[in-house]
Design a protein around this motif. Structure first.
Motif, PDB file in Angstrom:
ATOM      1  N   UNK A  26       0.821  -1.215   0.000  1.00  0.00           N
ATOM      2  CA  UNK A  26       0.000   0.000   0.000  1.00  0.00           C
ATOM      3  C   UNK A  26       0.851   1.259   0.000  1.00  0.00           C
ATOM      4  N   UNK A  27       0.322   2.291  -0.664  1.00  0.00           N
ATOM      5  CA  UNK A  27       1.009   3.576  -0.669  1.00  0.00           C
ATOM      6  C   UNK A  27       0.759   4.272   0.661  1.00  0.00           C
ATOM      7  N   UNK A  28       1.773   4.901   1.252  1.00  0.00           N
ATOM      8  CA  UNK A  28       1.555   5.618   2.514  1.00  0.00           C
ATOM      9  C   UNK A  28       0.449   6.664   2.374  1.00  0.00           C
ATOM     10  N   UNK A  41      14.389  19.541  -1.112  1.00  0.00           N
ATOM     11  CA  UNK A  41      13.038  19.278  -1.596  1.00  0.00           C
ATOM     12  C   UNK A  41      12.092  18.835  -0.512  1.00  0.00           C
ATOM     13  N   UNK A  42      12.654  18.460   0.623  1.00  0.00           N
ATOM     14  CA  UNK A  42      11.804  18.029   1.727  1.00  0.00           C
ATOM     15  C   UNK A  42      11.371  16.585   1.584  1.00  0.00           C
ATOM     16  N   UNK A  43      10.642  16.119   2.569  1.00  0.00           N
ATOM     17  CA  UNK A  43      10.153  14.748   2.581  1.00  0.00           C
ATOM     18  C   UNK A  43       8.658  14.755   2.865  1.00  0.00           C
ATOM     19  N   UNK A  44       8.021  13.642   2.606  1.00  0.00           N
ATOM     20  CA  UNK A  44       6.591  13.528   2.882  1.00  0.00           C
ATOM     21  C   UNK A  44       6.361  13.178   4.354  1.00  0.00           C
ATOM     22  N   UNK A  45       7.194  12.290   4.845  1.00  0.00           N
ATOM     23  CA  UNK A  45       7.122  11.931   6.265  1.00  0.00           C
ATOM     24  C   UNK A  45       8.518  12.077   6.854  1.00  0.00           C
ATOM     25  N   UNK A  46       8.646  12.923   7.852  1.00  0.00           N
ATOM     26  CA  UNK A  46       9.959  13.171   8.431  1.00  0.00           C
ATOM     27  C   UNK A  46      10.340  12.064   9.409  1.00  0.00           C
ATOM     28  N   UNK A  47      11.618  11.751   9.451  1.00  0.00           N
ATOM     29  CA  UNK A  47      12.099  10.812  10.467  1.00  0.00           C
ATOM     30  C   UNK A  47      12.373  11.540  11.784  1.00  0.00           C
ATOM     31  N   UNK A  48      12.256  12.844  11.760  1.00  0.00           N
ATOM     32  CA  UNK A  48      12.403  13.688  12.949  1.00  0.00           C
ATOM     33  C   UNK A  48      13.763  13.481  13.611  1.00  0.00           C
ATOM     34  N   UNK A  49      14.760  13.245  12.785  1.00  0.00           N
ATOM     35  CA  UNK A  49      16.099  13.021  13.333  1.00  0.00           C
ATOM     36  C   UNK A  49      16.787  14.329  13.687  1.00  0.00           C
TER      37      UNK A  49
END
Lengths: 185, 270
Positions: B56-58, B253-261
């Motif tokens: 499935x796509x996130x 470009x950024x991300x869709x879901x950050x890993x918040x690192x």
């Protein structure tokens, strides 16, 4: 391609997108999101997100080109996705990268089931008719995007043999989908 | 349909389906009149589907695509014949393959179109002359002025101070967000300039009405200078009840879901 035995709902979705109907884009994402995402993951690994966005952008633009007489919607969507993913791979290969050794992907169970598109089932059956070495080479080229040279290096086959396997293998699948017997030109 | 007696065409079509073509091969395929044959591409696509493990796509990615694309699509992007339609769509009606349509001859313009173009050119020349004679128009308001205006006019827009993390010692400033206007600005002092080729800053807005695992993307931005920097917020989705703002360092470009690192600043809104 043979007239594809898919549902009216399938055939109508891209036409709705092309007409700009409200809700069509959302429906299209819901129906084909997993397919596009899975393809992008196969080509791009963990960098699939950007590719998926580009693919759907291409799909919105190309929706009006879909012709149900030539293919089912899933196969058309996968074709649009592959073209974008191949473009991205070509761009990426201009930079030095490391490639992992690719294994031959198995034919998915869903490809034999009733829920997939007709072409995928036909392709699965046609793949099983190929000689093992020919099927392996074709899958390495199709699903891993490996060049003829890379396949020759990995398999130990002569380059000319790899080229012949790839070309004839793809022609066999194409002929199966067209429903005709084509002699290799 | 592809001519069965021309092996070169089949080679090119197979290569295109599997690896893509360079410019020279694309031109050759076009000159052979076979570049609209999709049968090899469809065969390769069918093989891919037949061997593809479907996952499935996130959900966040789907939301992101919808937020970014729906307005433009509904504006007529993909509507055949629309001025905004993609060039390869041509004039083919929906459901008919533009790829099977032979190249059209050069379009002939109606005389009225020509006269309209002449009149439009005259208007542009006159307008430009008037603009040059009366001087430049008033400059666009600065981001600082827009921020101040939002605070002054929107009763629900109050600045909230950033709290710096160890990733950005010395960073300060505030964030102002108006739920009613769905607009806002970030102000930074002492946030380190980034190299856009390597990393970009990205804002995340936590909305009480949404899944906290998937904050709303507030846009990517760069800090190119030291001193005070003001950045407009470009939320990709409607934010009903913002509770927390966080800025992370992400890939270009950024991300869709950050890993918040790499969280550099946060601001909690009461």
């Amino acid at each position: 391609m043979q007239p594809a035995p898919h549902t009216v709902h399938d055939a109508a979705l891209l036409s709705r997108v092309a007409r700009g109907e409200p809700g069509a884009v959302r429906d299209c994402l819901a129906r084909y999101g997993a397919l596009v995402w899975s393809l992008a993951r196969r080509f791009e690994g963990n960098d699939a997100e950007d590719a998926v966005q580009e693919i759907f952008l291409d799909l919105w633009k190309s929706a009006a080109r879909f012709d149900p007489r030539l293919s089912s919607e899933p196969t058309f969507v996968a074709m649009i996705a592959r073209r974008r993913l191949i473009d991205r791979r070509r761009m990426r290969l201009r930079r030095p990268t490391t490639e992992t050794i690719a294994a031959e992907p198995p034919i998915a169970d869903h490809a034999r089931g009733p829920d997939t598109c007709a072409e995928a089932s036909q392709a699965a059956r046609a793949l099983e008719q190929l000689r093992p070495e020919q099927r392996r080479v074709l899958l390495l080229a199709t699903c891993h995007g490996m060049s003829h040279g890379e396949i020759a290096e990995q398999t130990g086959m002569p380059l000319g043999t790899v080229k012949a396997h790839v070309r004839r293998g793809l022609q066999s699948i194409r002929a199966a989908l067209l429903g005709v017997h084509e002699e290799a030109p | 349909m592809t001519r069965p007696d021309d092996p070169r065409i089949h080679d090119l079509l197979a290569d295109r389906a599997l690896h893509g073509l360079d410019d020279a091969d694309s031109r050759e395929l076009h000159s052979l009149g076979a570049d609209t044959d999709d049968t090899y591409d469809l065969a390769a696509a069918a093989i891919d589907i037949a061997t593809l493990p479907i996952e499935p796509m996130p959900t966040a990615l789907a939301d992101h695509i919808l937020a970014a694309r729906v307005p433009r699509t509904l504006a007529g992007w993909a509507i055949p014949g629309s001025p905004l339609a993609a060039p390869d769509v041509g004039d083919a009606p929906a459901g008919h393959p533009a790829t099977r349509t032979p190249a059209r001859p050069a379009r002939r313009h109606h005389p009225a179109v020509t006269w309209f173009a002449v009149a439009a050119t005259i208007l542009v020349v006159v307008g430009a002359s008037w603009w040059l004679l009366r001087g430049r128009p008033a400059p666009a308001p600065t981001l600082a002025a827009l921020r101040a205006d939002l605070i002054a006019r929107a009763s629900d827009a109050a600045p909230v101070a950033w709290k710096a993390t160890p990733e950005a010692p010395g960073a300060s400033g505030d964030v102002v967000w108006s739920p009613s206007a769905q607009r806002g600005y970030m102000r930074f002092v002492g946030l380190a300039p980034n190299d856009p080729a390597k990393t970009q800053y990205q804002l995340w807005i936590f909305d009480r009405t949404r899944d906290q695992a998937f904050p709303v993307d507030g846009g990517v931005f760069d800090v190119t200078a030291s001193g005070e920097v003001i950045v407009p917020i470009t939320a990709k989705l409607h934010v009903d009840d913002a509770t927390l703002f966080a800025v992370t360092v992400e890939r270009p470009g950024g991300v869709v879901v950050s890993r918040r690192e790499h969280i550099v600043v946060t601001a909690a809104r009461s």
